[in-house]
Design a protein around this motif. Structure first.
Motif, PDB file in Angstrom:
ATOM      1  N   ASN A 254     -21.999  -0.961  -3.764  1.00 60.06           N
ATOM      2  CA  ASN A 254     -21.613   0.356  -3.254  1.00 60.06           C
ATOM      3  C   ASN A 254     -20.163   0.629  -3.655  1.00 60.06           C
ATOM      4  O   ASN A 254     -19.240   0.196  -2.992  1.00 60.06           O
ATOM      5  CB  ASN A 254     -21.776   0.409  -1.736  1.00 60.06           C
ATOM      6  N   SER A 255     -19.977   1.358  -4.757  1.00 60.83           N
ATOM      7  CA  SER A 255     -18.637   1.727  -5.213  1.00 60.83           C
ATOM      8  C   SER A 255     -18.244   3.044  -4.578  1.00 60.83           C
ATOM      9  O   SER A 255     -18.981   4.020  -4.673  1.00 60.83           O
ATOM     10  CB  SER A 255     -18.600   1.873  -6.734  1.00 60.83           C
ATOM     11  N   GLN A 256     -17.093   3.077  -3.930  1.00 61.30           N
ATOM     12  CA  GLN A 256     -16.593   4.300  -3.309  1.00 61.30           C
ATOM     13  C   GLN A 256     -15.353   4.746  -4.059  1.00 61.30           C
ATOM     14  O   GLN A 256     -14.369   4.005  -4.141  1.00 61.30           O
ATOM     15  CB  GLN A 256     -16.301   4.061  -1.837  1.00 61.30           C
ATOM     16  N   LEU A 257     -15.398   5.953  -4.616  1.00 66.61           N
ATOM     17  CA  LEU A 257     -14.349   6.448  -5.499  1.00 66.61           C
ATOM     18  C   LEU A 257     -13.854   7.819  -5.067  1.00 66.61           C
ATOM     19  O   LEU A 257     -14.556   8.547  -4.372  1.00 66.61           O
ATOM     20  CB  LEU A 257     -14.873   6.527  -6.938  1.00 66.61           C
ATOM     21  N   LYS A 258     -12.641   8.179  -5.533  1.00 70.81           N
ATOM     22  CA  LYS A 258     -12.064   9.500  -5.309  1.00 70.81           C
ATOM     23  C   LYS A 258     -11.467  10.002  -6.614  1.00 70.81           C
ATOM     24  O   LYS A 258     -11.072   9.204  -7.474  1.00 70.81           O
ATOM     25  CB  LYS A 258     -10.949   9.445  -4.261  1.00 70.81           C
TER      26      LYS A 258
ATOM     27  N   SER B 295      -8.270   8.465  -8.763  1.00 73.38           N
ATOM     28  CA  SER B 295      -8.179   7.010  -8.640  1.00 73.38           C
ATOM     29  C   SER B 295      -8.205   6.349 -10.012  1.00 73.38           C
ATOM     30  O   SER B 295      -8.926   6.783 -10.900  1.00 73.38           O
ATOM     31  CB  SER B 295      -9.361   6.458  -7.835  1.00 73.38           C
ATOM     32  N   PRO B 296      -7.438   5.282 -10.191  1.00 75.64           N
ATOM     33  CA  PRO B 296      -7.519   4.533 -11.449  1.00 75.64           C
ATOM     34  C   PRO B 296      -8.739   3.622 -11.446  1.00 75.64           C
ATOM     35  O   PRO B 296      -9.106   3.059 -10.414  1.00 75.64           O
ATOM     36  CB  PRO B 296      -6.227   3.717 -11.451  1.00 75.64           C
TER      37      PRO B 296
ATOM     38  N   ILE C  25       0.839  -1.205   0.000  1.00 74.61           N
ATOM     39  CA  ILE C  25       0.000   0.000   0.000  1.00 74.61           C
ATOM     40  C   ILE C  25       0.870   1.250   0.000  1.00 74.61           C
ATOM     41  O   ILE C  25       0.623   2.203  -0.739  1.00 74.61           O
ATOM     42  CB  ILE C  25      -0.971  -0.017   1.204  1.00 74.61           C
ATOM     43  N   HIS C  26       1.925   1.260   0.807  1.00 79.04           N
ATOM     44  CA  HIS C  26       2.828   2.414   0.870  1.00 79.04           C
ATOM     45  C   HIS C  26       3.480   2.659  -0.488  1.00 79.04           C
ATOM     46  O   HIS C  26       3.578   3.799  -0.950  1.00 79.04           O
ATOM     47  CB  HIS C  26       3.897   2.195   1.944  1.00 79.04           C
TER      48      HIS C  26
ATOM     49  N   LYS D 296      -8.841  -0.087   1.333  1.00 77.87           N
ATOM     50  CA  LYS D 296      -7.777   0.477   2.171  1.00 77.87           C
ATOM     51  C   LYS D 296      -7.003   1.562   1.425  1.00 77.87           C
ATOM     52  O   LYS D 296      -6.727   2.637   1.967  1.00 77.87           O
ATOM     53  CB  LYS D 296      -6.805  -0.617   2.617  1.00 77.87           C
ATOM     54  N   ILE D 297      -6.655   1.283   0.175  1.00 78.90           N
ATOM     55  CA  ILE D 297      -5.906   2.257  -0.622  1.00 78.90           C
ATOM     56  C   ILE D 297      -6.765   3.486  -0.896  1.00 78.90           C
ATOM     57  O   ILE D 297      -6.304   4.616  -0.765  1.00 78.90           O
ATOM     58  CB  ILE D 297      -5.417   1.618  -1.942  1.00 78.90           C
TER      59      ILE D 297
END
Length: 160
Positions: A120-124, A127-128, A44-45, A76-77
């Motif tokens: 339930n899609s959570q996006l920002k 984001s790819p 993740i890092h 998490k990412i």
């Protein structure tokens, strides 16, 4: 399985790890699984430190055995990326109202099929994502990787 050797020392390490697994030289734990030397946190890092570099990101994929592991890692990412999470929920109903008793909405919302987005899609922004349907045949096709530019109520704007 082939690993393309680039000018990146990590690809050579990964190639040697794959050969070790194939030759039976890597230890197996009590569950019969191979434990790779990289942890989820270090993965993740690494992703968070380089996710803005779209060329780097486009050349990589995370392989896991179960879809639930992919969903957990993606969440998490997603939570660690800067910006606000925007939630997009599917609308699941039956066509025949008399069948609503046999197939409640909660049943449809709990289904998770490969190749389909979750209920339930959570996006920002930034984001790819991967295109699931061919919307513009000459330019876009199923599987095209995109980066989110703008999140609206019913539309996601993304660039290739």
């Amino acid at each position: 399985m082939r690993v393309q050797m680039l000018q990146d020392p990590s690809t050579e390490t990964f190639s040697k790890q794959l050969l070790g697994i194939g030759d039976g030289k890597v230890a197996i734990d009590e569950t019969g699984c191979v434990k790779l030397p990289i942890s989820a946190q270090s993965l993740i890092h690494k992703i968070l430190s380089l996710y803005i570099n779209h060329e780097w990101l486009a050349e990589r994929a995370i392989l896991v055995a179960k879809n639930i592991d992919v969903d957990n890692l993606n969440l998490k990412i997603q939570q660690l990326l800067p910006g606000n999470l925007v939630s997009y929920k599917s609308i699941d109903t039956v066509c025949d109202a008399s069948e609503a008793v046999n197939f409640p909405t909660e049943f449809f919302n709990s289904m998770d099929f490969p190749g389909m987005p979750p209920h339930n899609s959570q996006l920002k922004v930034g984001s790819p994502i991967t295109l699931l349907r061919n919307l513009n045949p000459p330019r876009l096709c199923t599987g095209t990787r995109l980066v989110i530019q703008k999140l609206m109520k019913n539309v996601i704007e993304a660039s290739i």
